[in-house]
Write a protein that holds these residues in place. Sequence first.
Motif, short mmCIF file in Angstrom:
data_model
loop_
_atom_site.label_atom_id
_atom_site.label_comp_id
_atom_site.label_asym_id
_atom_site.label_seq_id
_atom_site.Cartn_x
_atom_site.Cartn_y
_atom_site.Cartn_z
N ASN A 29 0.85 -1.17 0.00
CA ASN A 29 0.00 0.00 0.00
C ASN A 29 0.90 1.23 0.00
O ASN A 29 1.63 1.48 0.95
CB ASN A 29 -0.90 -0.02 1.24
CG ASN A 29 -1.87 1.13 1.28
OD1 ASN A 29 -1.75 2.11 0.54
ND2 ASN A 29 -2.85 1.02 2.16
N LEU A 30 0.85 1.97 -1.11
CA LEU A 30 1.63 3.20 -1.22
C LEU A 30 0.68 4.38 -1.30
O LEU A 30 0.08 4.63 -2.34
CB LEU A 30 2.53 3.17 -2.47
CG LEU A 30 3.57 2.06 -2.53
CD1 LEU A 30 4.25 2.04 -3.89
CD2 LEU A 30 4.61 2.26 -1.44
N ASN A 31 0.49 5.05 -0.17
CA ASN A 31 -0.39 6.22 -0.10
C ASN A 31 -1.80 5.92 -0.61
O ASN A 31 -2.36 6.67 -1.40
CB ASN A 31 0.21 7.40 -0.89
CG ASN A 31 1.58 7.80 -0.36
OD1 ASN A 31 1.81 7.76 0.85
ND2 ASN A 31 2.47 8.17 -1.25
N GLY A 32 -2.35 4.80 -0.18
CA GLY A 32 -3.71 4.44 -0.56
C GLY A 32 -3.82 3.73 -1.90
O GLY A 32 -4.90 3.29 -2.28
N GLU A 33 -2.75 3.59 -2.63
CA GLU A 33 -2.73 2.86 -3.91
C GLU A 33 -2.04 1.53 -3.67
O GLU A 33 -1.01 1.46 -3.01
CB GLU A 33 -1.95 3.65 -4.97
CG GLU A 33 -2.53 5.00 -5.30
CD GLU A 33 -3.82 4.89 -6.10
OE1 GLU A 33 -3.92 3.99 -6.94
OE2 GLU A 33 -4.72 5.72 -5.88
N PHE A 34 -2.59 0.47 -4.23
CA PHE A 34 -2.00 -0.85 -4.08
C PHE A 34 -1.21 -1.21 -5.32
O PHE A 34 -1.64 -1.00 -6.44
CB PHE A 34 -3.09 -1.90 -3.83
CG PHE A 34 -3.77 -1.71 -2.50
CD1 PHE A 34 -3.20 -2.23 -1.34
CD2 PHE A 34 -4.95 -1.00 -2.41
CE1 PHE A 34 -3.81 -2.05 -0.13
CE2 PHE A 34 -5.57 -0.81 -1.20
CZ PHE A 34 -5.01 -1.33 -0.04
N GLU A 35 -0.03 -1.76 -5.07
CA GLU A 35 0.84 -2.18 -6.15
C GLU A 35 1.41 -3.57 -5.86
O GLU A 35 1.58 -3.93 -4.69
CB GLU A 35 2.00 -1.19 -6.34
CG GLU A 35 1.57 0.15 -6.85
CD GLU A 35 2.77 1.07 -7.11
OE1 GLU A 35 3.92 0.60 -7.09
OE2 GLU A 35 2.52 2.26 -7.34
N LYS A 36 1.69 -4.28 -6.92
CA LYS A 36 2.31 -5.59 -6.80
C LYS A 36 3.83 -5.39 -6.85
O LYS A 36 4.36 -4.79 -7.78
CB LYS A 36 1.86 -6.47 -7.97
CG LYS A 36 2.38 -7.86 -7.96
CD LYS A 36 1.76 -8.62 -9.15
CE LYS A 36 2.36 -9.95 -9.35
NZ LYS A 36 1.77 -10.63 -10.52
#
Length: 163
Positions: A15-22
């Motif tokens: 979770n990067l500032n409310g955005e999810f990344e793989k």
Amino acid sequence: MKLPVIELKDHEIVNLNGEFEKKITNVERRPLYFTNYSLKVGKEYGILKDGLEQELFAMLAVVDQNAIKSLASDEEVDAAQVIALTQFLSLDHMKNIIWLSYIGAQPGECYSLDEFKEKYDEDFQTILQVYMEILTANFKDVNKPNQFKAGLTKSLGKFEGKK
């Protein structure tokens, strides 16, 4: 003889500032090679009903020779050929065959089939290219003439002449 290589990776969702990344972590480069042991495991697991040669011949029977050349040279494969392949081969089956070549090249401990499939997360075309590469590697020239390969090449030439 140069061996095919794959990358096995771990994935985590961050979770990067409310955005999810793989996020990819723990990348391992592993060689692929069939051994008598890996073929025995293939029979025991029911992955290989027949030999590797039968796998290759069955695929050659349904695939256009130009598609095989495209796969071998990393070019894009025609969509109709991909559909024909998916009717013959499943992604799961190709990963099973790749796993067999993975355990053949790994002395000692290696990942289970389920662990391997978790770590080997590639797109269909990449998996298909690796699958073709490991199957056809059995017929490549090493230091002596391979009469089987010569016969196979001659047969493929006959197919091409019919198009």
